[in-house]
Motif scaffolding. Structure first.
Motif, PDB file in Angstrom:
ATOM      1  N   TRP A 130       0.831  -1.202   0.000  1.00  9.74           N
ATOM      2  CA  TRP A 130       0.000   0.000   0.000  1.00  9.74           C
ATOM      3  C   TRP A 130       0.870   1.258   0.000  1.00  9.74           C
ATOM      4  O   TRP A 130       0.651   2.187  -0.784  1.00  9.74           O
ATOM      5  CB  TRP A 130      -0.916  -0.042   1.227  1.00  9.74           C
ATOM      6  CG  TRP A 130      -2.046   0.944   1.195  1.00  9.74           C
ATOM      7  CD1 TRP A 130      -1.946   2.289   1.023  1.00  9.74           C
ATOM      8  CD2 TRP A 130      -3.438   0.655   1.340  1.00  9.74           C
ATOM      9  NE1 TRP A 130      -3.175   2.858   1.063  1.00  9.74           N
ATOM     10  CE2 TRP A 130      -4.122   1.886   1.256  1.00  9.74           C
ATOM     11  CE3 TRP A 130      -4.178  -0.513   1.550  1.00  9.74           C
ATOM     12  CZ2 TRP A 130      -5.510   1.975   1.375  1.00  9.74           C
ATOM     13  CZ3 TRP A 130      -5.539  -0.408   1.674  1.00  9.74           C
ATOM     14  CH2 TRP A 130      -6.200   0.815   1.579  1.00  9.74           C
ATOM     15  N   LEU A 177       2.606   1.685  -3.437  1.00 10.08           N
ATOM     16  CA  LEU A 177       1.706   1.984  -4.548  1.00 10.08           C
ATOM     17  C   LEU A 177       1.079   3.358  -4.392  1.00 10.08           C
ATOM     18  O   LEU A 177       0.930   4.098  -5.369  1.00 10.08           O
ATOM     19  CB  LEU A 177       0.621   0.902  -4.643  1.00 10.08           C
ATOM     20  CG  LEU A 177       1.133  -0.436  -5.160  1.00 10.08           C
ATOM     21  CD1 LEU A 177       0.082  -1.510  -4.998  1.00 10.08           C
ATOM     22  CD2 LEU A 177       1.538  -0.310  -6.627  1.00 10.08           C
ATOM     23  N   ALA A 178       0.717   3.705  -3.161  1.00  5.97           N
ATOM     24  CA  ALA A 178       0.108   5.019  -2.968  1.00  5.97           C
ATOM     25  C   ALA A 178       1.133   6.125  -3.207  1.00  5.97           C
ATOM     26  O   ALA A 178       0.810   7.175  -3.756  1.00  5.97           O
ATOM     27  CB  ALA A 178      -0.490   5.117  -1.570  1.00  5.97           C
ATOM     28  N   LEU A 184       3.368   6.082  -5.295  1.00  6.55           N
ATOM     29  CA  LEU A 184       3.533   6.164  -6.730  1.00  6.55           C
ATOM     30  C   LEU A 184       2.617   7.219  -7.345  1.00  6.55           C
ATOM     31  O   LEU A 184       2.957   7.867  -8.332  1.00  6.55           O
ATOM     32  CB  LEU A 184       3.162   4.790  -7.296  1.00  6.55           C
ATOM     33  CG  LEU A 184       3.709   4.326  -8.617  1.00  6.55           C
ATOM     34  CD1 LEU A 184       5.207   4.281  -8.543  1.00  6.55           C
ATOM     35  CD2 LEU A 184       3.161   2.947  -8.916  1.00  6.55           C
ATOM     36  N   ALA A 185       1.450   7.386  -6.759  1.00  8.87           N
ATOM     37  CA  ALA A 185       0.435   8.230  -7.387  1.00  8.87           C
ATOM     38  C   ALA A 185       0.538   9.685  -6.951  1.00  8.87           C
ATOM     39  O   ALA A 185      -0.264  10.497  -7.391  1.00  8.87           O
ATOM     40  CB  ALA A 185      -0.947   7.683  -7.056  1.00  8.87           C
ATOM     41  N   GLN A 186       1.480  10.007  -6.077  1.00 11.63           N
ATOM     42  CA  GLN A 186       1.507  11.369  -5.541  1.00 11.63           C
ATOM     43  C   GLN A 186       2.195  12.341  -6.496  1.00 11.63           C
ATOM     44  O   GLN A 186       3.128  11.969  -7.200  1.00 11.63           O
ATOM     45  CB  GLN A 186       2.244  11.393  -4.191  1.00 11.63           C
ATOM     46  CG  GLN A 186       1.662  10.445  -3.169  1.00 11.63           C
ATOM     47  CD  GLN A 186       0.172  10.656  -2.985  1.00 11.63           C
ATOM     48  OE1 GLN A 186      -0.307  11.784  -2.935  1.00 11.63           O
ATOM     49  NE2 GLN A 186      -0.573   9.561  -2.891  1.00 11.63           N
ATOM     50  N   ARG A 245       4.288  14.596   0.221  1.00  8.81           N
ATOM     51  CA  ARG A 245       3.306  13.542   0.448  1.00  8.81           C
ATOM     52  C   ARG A 245       3.861  12.186   0.008  1.00  8.81           C
ATOM     53  O   ARG A 245       3.601  11.165   0.637  1.00  8.81           O
ATOM     54  CB  ARG A 245       2.020  13.872  -0.332  1.00  8.81           C
ATOM     55  CG  ARG A 245       0.774  13.327   0.313  1.00  8.81           C
ATOM     56  CD  ARG A 245      -0.452  13.923  -0.347  1.00  8.81           C
ATOM     57  NE  ARG A 245      -1.627  13.100  -0.080  1.00  8.81           N
ATOM     58  CZ  ARG A 245      -2.404  13.257   0.990  1.00  8.81           C
ATOM     59  NH1 ARG A 245      -2.142  14.210   1.876  1.00  8.81           N
ATOM     60  NH2 ARG A 245      -3.446  12.472   1.183  1.00  8.81           N
ATOM     61  N   TYR A 256       4.129   8.804   2.308  1.00  9.28           N
ATOM     62  CA  TYR A 256       3.750   7.425   1.991  1.00  9.28           C
ATOM     63  C   TYR A 256       4.967   6.511   2.013  1.00  9.28           C
ATOM     64  O   TYR A 256       4.879   5.342   2.385  1.00  9.28           O
ATOM     65  CB  TYR A 256       3.065   7.360   0.628  1.00  9.28           C
ATOM     66  CG  TYR A 256       1.582   7.641   0.695  1.00  9.28           C
ATOM     67  CD1 TYR A 256       0.735   6.717   1.299  1.00  9.28           C
ATOM     68  CD2 TYR A 256       1.045   8.812   0.191  1.00  9.28           C
ATOM     69  CE1 TYR A 256      -0.619   6.972   1.375  1.00  9.28           C
ATOM     70  CE2 TYR A 256      -0.301   9.073   0.272  1.00  9.28           C
ATOM     71  CZ  TYR A 256      -1.141   8.144   0.865  1.00  9.28           C
ATOM     72  OH  TYR A 256      -2.476   8.379   0.945  1.00  9.28           O
TER      73      TYR A 256
END
Lengths: 495, 871
Positions: A293, A296-297, A299-301, A306, A310
């Motif tokens: 988690w 992967l999270a 990755l999207a920032q 932030r 993560y």
């Protein structure tokens, strides 16, 4: 004998020193408008505390081995975390010295809060009784809530702090509930007594399991393991960057210390740890979910800050991999955990510190876009950032590499090769967003008419980066002596 | 085996000096003055040459004392060791050896090499890469010396690869020019194809002999180790494994020594500076293939097939290259094809079994070909030609370049085989060898090969004399055809000048060598009269090189000498008529234009290779590249990364900022963790504690256990916290009986569940030495009347004829029959019920094999129990 008294007080000297400095700063701040020396004073006293703890650890004969109260231990494990917490806090203080001044936020209470929070973290790391654990945790957490809300004019900061406070209180309540149940089950509040009771089977099993679950969950909340990590991104992002740094290193280190003490200590008997029916499978699942988690999270920032928040969640997952191996390996696995925490501390300070350095008054560097091309405009300022993210990524020759190496090799030795493979895959995902920093620094140009973040000039920040950078490389090239410290801490702790 | 003489440090130093020169010039050359760079480059090779002479003198003295197989060795260190499939350990030593063969080769390499280094000082003086050039050149010397002096195949192979590398580096020395760089690449690729053959040959040899040392391989060949039939796809059975090994090694030689089919790189290799052409692509490296054949001559000579292949290939190469050389118009191109052709002569000599003669040609060729190349370089230097010089733009240079002209002429005479020059002796011996094969052999194939070689080489010799003098006449006689043109036009410098002393001295020395080197091989006879063969050279070489004895018959000798003389006379004579003082290509006007063009285009072999080999490979590569782009990049790279990003987006959307959600997740987390403890985990394992079988159940918080040791549904114990239980089993508890078979030697094992039906046993894979009659039924087993029965179905225990058809095995104990251990074994099943603190219950069962000898009861009981037990 008077000398016995002195040597036994030497064991808590770092704590006493911090209390004295914290109180003095409060007093001085009330009367003096000059705050220029506060950051340095704070940092130096924290480093001094780290040095004292380190010296005691090296010269084991300086202090009576017994704990000076039944609530706090003076053992190698506690001293190891003293060093990590004080170093992390001291480096954060240095960052704050540059950051707060640059952004016009410098007030005396910041350093007081920082010192007392660090004090709470140290107490927590040494606590060997349910009472002192709770007290330490609350001392630390209260300071941390206030620190997150430090920039009180910022809505995001207040939001982060309130969420952190609400959830933190909830977690504290769960911990307290769990502690009460454990006392009910075993009739003890000290961890050693609890261990005897649980290990001998004298404790009531239902109550023990309930207590274990609650304590475990509340501590997982503190280390930011998924799914108890929800507060992390919001409060890390809302807080000013030096506070984020402090939270991600010192506060997290203390949480791991108490996790090790409770799980490997109080619940360190064979049945409680069992690979299938004890806490080990819980930790394994938490580790897997957290690594996946978190990475992967991250990755999207689009915000680097932030993303680092993560990534700190993901790193908690790697540490849990080491903890999961404790059932099979004992001290070896715990020492891997300790080494990882130390390596992560310096690496994270380096990464966050570089982020602090990349911005200045008017334009803070927060997102990837803010970093675009900065590496080519200011190579010297970008260099520590590169080292920092490479260490977080686990690239040799940095501290992060050996941290991951020890943790994953512990998992392999414990027969959990699949867990190590998952960890490596998760790190591979991590490579994407860490290297993205370098890509933006060196291979992208800022968009037209976008405000450009100019690196600040601060000796404080420079000093923090130099120190942490030195240790990142030092622990990556010659990890031996730091690993020895971790091994001796783990060995004396587990007997 | 040679016995180890004392350590000869000189052998190591011979190699180390050029190596040190390469390192110094390579690392620091740019910062050193040019004079020092040149001094280091030439000096290191000179020292190496002097050391070679002293070592050779010692070897010579040993031979003088009557030691026939005199060798000098130096054991440096053990490189690594290798475990063969046969289990033998082979130590691979870095060991150097100088015997009569490698001694001569070392002298050639260091001597000629030293002269060419000296020449380079003048020739390369204007080049920017001066230190780089000398560094490569010295590195080449070191590699070549490792190749020559290595006492085993792996050490030789290090040098073999090293010279290939240096050749690549030096051909592409002017790498800014794309053509030159690709010429280097071509050389490297062609050589790599050959190297693959050397490696395979090497592995075959070590597989047969168990050693990489040349001496051991040769000794084994002499003792007939290689005369084994060998199944080789697609040729079927080949008569000896030596053939296979030799053909693979020869493939390597065709790469390194530019023979058909891999010769195509050598003409292109003239892109390198001229001294490189002289040293590497004429005098030394390209002869490495011949050297390897001579080194392993006792092996090669055992295979008629391989020898015939070598002879035919060599002859064809000599002919093909000579025809091409006749039509070329550039000095170095002509010399390059001449080199390929002469290498063909050498291999032809090897192929007809006259290794010493072939190597003698290596020796003489080194002098005259190096001299020719350096002479060409001198001409190019004089007229400021870069890359190569077109002979139709030269002419009449004998006036301006007297030294170059005389040395060039002498070398042309030598290569054409004019009597009393070195080439005469060596070429004569090769033709003699071919003639001798015709007369010696009874085998019609060998006789045919002999005739083919003799005729082919004679024709090639005619052409050799012709194209060399064509080259000489067009370059040095007549009028200078570039006079009056500026150097930046199409012609060359209008005023050629003789080269500096550093270039002239090597020319003179090499020219002298071209005349006199042959006298080492002068027969102790005069034709028509005397009888004493072989020569000094032959005597010297026979210590390390095998080969057929030279014929005594004067007829044979006269035929060979006559052919050689006639070829020389025809070749030189026709060149005199056609080209002396001429300026046009007269030959081109006299032959059909299309044929001439075809030959001038080198028979279009490069184009053939492009279409047949390189084209298809490129197509496959393009296809694979497309697959990589579409499949690997798109499907395997983009898709997962896209997925990961999307999952990440989804996960961060879960972070919706609502604190109630966060609290909810916290509670769900507590409940989930709690759920992990809700039901107990039932798991049971068997463990042997001394003699007793114990059942161990998994531990857990507040677990209680109930045991049913034989899984009959009745629990033998009540609820207790004891998780270890030791039941006793009787025959009535047995669930299954199976037969466990194992081969103690290989460790392979199998087990078969047995019933009253016959079960087939597959014992072949256990290496059972039971003989079965053809077409009989397989060996089978079953349970019968409480015992395990084997029915042999006619199989006989090896070496006996009285094996009973039915064998009964006792239960629970191992019975060894022949080399197979057979143990009938029994299984039981145990069940445990687990209850945790929440009152939840789970059950687990496990079937376990009882330890051998666990059941003390009679076998009869076992069977009854099994019958009942099949409920």
């Amino acid at each position: 004998m008077i000398t016995d008294r002195i040597t036994s007080f030497l064991g808590v000297a770092p704590l006493l020193l911090l209390v004295a400095v914290g109180l003095s700063i409060m007093l001085i701040d009330a009367f003096s408008k000059d705050r220029s020396g506060l950051a340095l004073t704070t940092a130096m006293s924290l480093f001094a505390a780290a040095a004292i703890s380190g010296a005691i650890a090296v010269r084991g004969d300086l202090v009576a081995p017994a704990q000076i109260t039944r609530y706090l231990a003076v053992d190698q494990l506690g001293l190891f975390f003293d060093v990590v917490i004080c170093a992390g806090a001291g480096l954060s203080a240095l960052l704050a010295g540059g950051y707060l001044k640059e952004h016009g936020l410098e007030r005396g209470e910041f350093y007081v809060l920082l010192i007392f929070t660090a004090f709470g973290a140290m107490v927590l790391a040494r606590a060997v009784d349910l009472l002192s654990i709770f007290l330490g945790l609350e001392t630390m957490s209260l300071g941390a809530y206030a620190l997150v809300a430090y920039r009180r004019t910022s809505a995001r900061a207040v939001e982060g702090a309130v969420k952190y406070f609400l959830l933190g209180s909830f977690a504290a309540a769960i911990l307290l509930f769990g502690s009460a149940l454990l006392y009910g089950a075993t009739g003890h509040t000290d961890l050693a007594g609890i261990r005897d009771a649980v290990g001998s089977g004298a404790a009531d099993p239902v109550l023990t399991i309930l207590a274990l679950v609650m304590i475990l969950v509340s501590l997982a909340f503190k280390v930011g393991a998924v799914p108890f990590h929800m507060w992390v991104p919001d409060s890390y992002e809302g807080a000013v960057t030096p506070v984020t740094t402090f939270m991600s290193v010192a506060v997290k280190a203390a949480a791991f210390a108490v996790l090790v003490r409770v799980l490997a200590g109080a619940f360190g008997d064979e049945v409680s740890m069992d690979l299938f029916t004890g806490w080990t499978p819980v930790i394994v699942i938490l580790a897997v979910v957290t690594m996946a988690w978190g990475n992967l999270a991250a990755l999207a920032q689009s915000s680097v800050k932030r993303m680092l928040a993560y990534s700190s969640v993901a790193h908690a997952g790697y540490v849990l991999v080491g903890l999961a191996a404790t059932y099979e390996l004992g001290p070896t696995a715990v020492s891997a955990v300790l080494y990882y925490v130390a390596a992560y501390t310096v690496s994270n300070v380096l990464a966050f510190g570089s982020l602090v350095l990349m911005g200045s008054k008017g334009k803070e560097a927060v997102s990837y876009e803010d970093l675009a091309g900065a590496g080519r405009r200011h190579p010297a300022a970008a260099a520590p950032f590169v080292v920092g993210v490479l260490s977080l990524l686990g690239m040799p020759p940095t501290a992060g590499f050996f941290g991951k190496y020890y943790v994953f090799s512990a998992a392999v030795q414990a027969g959990m090769t699949w867990l190590a493979v998952l960890g490596v895959l998760a790190s591979a995902v991590g490579a994407y967003y860490y290297l993205k920093v370098i890509v933006y620094l060196f291979m992208r140009e800022p968009a037209e008419d976008a405000p450009i973040a100019v690196p600040m000039r601060s000796y404080y920040v420079a000093a923090a980066l130099l120190l942490s950078g030195y240790y990142v490389l030092r622990m990556g090239v010659t990890p031996g002596r730091y690993l020895d410290f971790a091994i001796s801490a783990a060995t004396t702790f587990l007997g | 085996m040679h016995e180890d003489a004392s350590q000869q440090l000189a052998l190591l130093l011979i190699i180390l000096f050029p190596l040190a020169g390469a390192v110094v010039n390579g690392l620091f050359g740019r910062r050193l003055p040019r004079s020092l760079v040149g001094f280091i480059g030439v000096g290191s090779v000179t020292v190496s040459f002097i050391l070679s002479i002293t070592a050779f003198a010692e070897l010579f003295a040993l031979r003088g004392e009557g030691v026939h197989e005199a060798v000098l060795t130096y054991q440096f260190y053990e490189w690594f060791s290798l475990k063969l499939p046969s289990g033998a350990e082979v130590a691979i030593n870095v060991r150097f050896l100088m015997d009569s063969l490698s001694g001569v080769m070392t002298l050639i390499v260091t001597g000629v090499g030293g002269l060419i280094h000296l020449y380079s000082v003048g020739y390369m003086s204007d080049d920017d890469g001066y230190p780089r050039f000398f560094s490569y050149l010295n590195l080449f010397m070191a590699s070549m010396l490792i190749l020559v002096l290595g006492s085993s195949l792996p050490v030789m192979f290090v040098g073999w690869e090293g010279v290939g590398l240096c050749s690549y580096l030096l051909i592409g020395y002017w790498y800014e020019n794309r053509d030159y760089a690709s010429a280097g690449r071509k050389a490297f690729v062609a050589n790599r194809v050959g190297d693959f053959g050397v490696l395979i040959g090497m592995f075959i040899l070590v597989g047969v002999v168990g050693s990489f040392e040349f001496a051991d391989i040769n000794a084994a060949a002499a003792q007939g180790y290689f005369r084994k039939d060998f199944m080789m796809w697609p040729f079927g059975v080949v008569p000896s494994i030596a053939t296979v090994a030799c053909l693979f090694l020869f493939l390597g030689c065709t790469g390194k020594s530019a023979q058909i089919p891999l010769y195509v790189w050598l003409p292109d290799a003239m892109a390198g500076p001229t001294p490189v052409s002289a040293l590497i692509h004429a005098a030394t490296m390209v002869t490495a293939g011949v050297y390897l054949c001579c080194r392993l001559s006792p092996l090669f000579i055992t295979s008629d097939v391989a020898m015939s292949v070598i002879a035919v290939t060599g002859t064809l190469t000599a002919l093909l290259a000579a025809t091409i050389a006749v039509t070329q118009r550039e000095m170095k191109k002509i010399l390059a094809y001449s080199t390929v052709s002469q290498l063909g002569f050498m291999f032809a000599a090897v192929g007809v079994g006259y290794f010493a003669a072939g190597f003698f040609h290596v020796f003489t060729h080194a002098f005259f070909k190096a001299c020719l190349f350096l002479g060409a370089g001198s001409v190019m230097h004089a007229v400021h030609a870069h890359g190569d010089a077109d002979i139709f733009k030269l002419g009449g240079l004998k006036k301006q370049l007297p030294t170059t002209r005389w040395t060039f002429l002498v070398s042309c005479l030598a290569i054409a085989g004019v009597p009393l020059t070195s080439g005469f002796f060596s070429k004569d011996e090769i033709l003699l060898g071919a003639t001798a094969q015709i007369f010696r052999s009874d085998d019609s194939l060998m006789v045919a090969v002999g005739w083919f070689t003799l005729i082919g080489l004679t024709l090639a010799a005619v052409m050799t004399a012709f194209y060399m003098f064509r080259l000489y006449f067009l370059t040095f006689t007549g009028e200078y055809r570039s006079a009056g043109e500026s150097s930046d036009g199409h012609g060359y410098d209008a005023h050629p000048h003789e080269s500096p002393a550093s270039m002239k001295i090597p020319l003179i020395f090499l020219g002298l060598g071209a005349i006199f080197a042959g006298y080492l091989g002068m027969p102790h006879i005069t034709p028509f009269v005397g009888t004493h063969l072989p020569s000094w050279w032959g005597h010297w070489m026979e210590a390390s090189v095998a080969g057929h004895a030279l014929p005594e018959s004067m007829n044979t000798i006269n035929i060979a000498s006559g052919l050689a003389l006639a070829a020389m006379a025809i070749g030189i004579g026709s060149a005199w008529v056609l080209y002396r003082n001429k300026s046009k290509d007269v030959l081109a006007e006299k032959v059909p234009a299309r044929l001439y063009a075809l030959v001038f285009d080198k028979w279009r072999v490069d184009e053939l290779y492009d279409t047949v080999i390189i084209g298809p490979i490129k197509q496959v590569a393009t296809l694979v590249g497309r697959i990589d782009m579409t499949f690997v990049d798109a499907l395997l790279t983009r898709l997962p990364s896209f997925n990961a990003r999307e999952v990440g987006r989804f996960l961060s959307r879960m972070q919706n900022g609502v604190v109630h959600t966060y609290g909810m997740v916290l509670v769900i987390g507590v409940v989930s963790v709690m759920a992990m403890f809700w039901t107990p985990r039932a798991h049971v394992e068997g463990a042997l504690e001394g003699e007793t079988l114990q059942l161990v159940a998994a531990p857990g918080f507040g677990y209680e256990y109930r045991w049913d040791g034989d899984s009959d549904g009745e629990f033998e114990s009540g609820w207790s916290t004891k998780r270890i239980y030791a039941p006793t089993y009787g025959p009535e508890d047995v669930r299954k009986i199976f037969l466990y078979v194992r081969s103690p030697r290989t460790g392979a094992s199998d087990h078969y569940s047995l019933t009253e039906q016959w079960t087939r046993l597959d014992l072949a894979r256990l290496d059972a030495a039971w003989r079965r009659t053809q077409g009989s039924l397989p060996i089978v087993a079953r349970l019968e009347d409480g015992k395990v029965q084997l029915r042999m179905n006619g199989a006989q225990v090896f070496g006996r004829t009285d094996t009973p058809d039915v064998i009964e095995l006792p239960t629970g104990r191992g019975t060894g029959i022949e080399n197979v251990l057979m143990v009938p074994r029994a299984t039981v099943e145990a069940t445990v019920e687990v209850r945790n603190a929440f009152g939840n219950v789970s059950t687990a069962s496990r079937e376990m094999t009882l330890p051998d000898g666990y059941l003390p009861e009679q076998h009869a009981l076992l069977l009854d129990a099994t019958k009942e037990g099949s409920r």
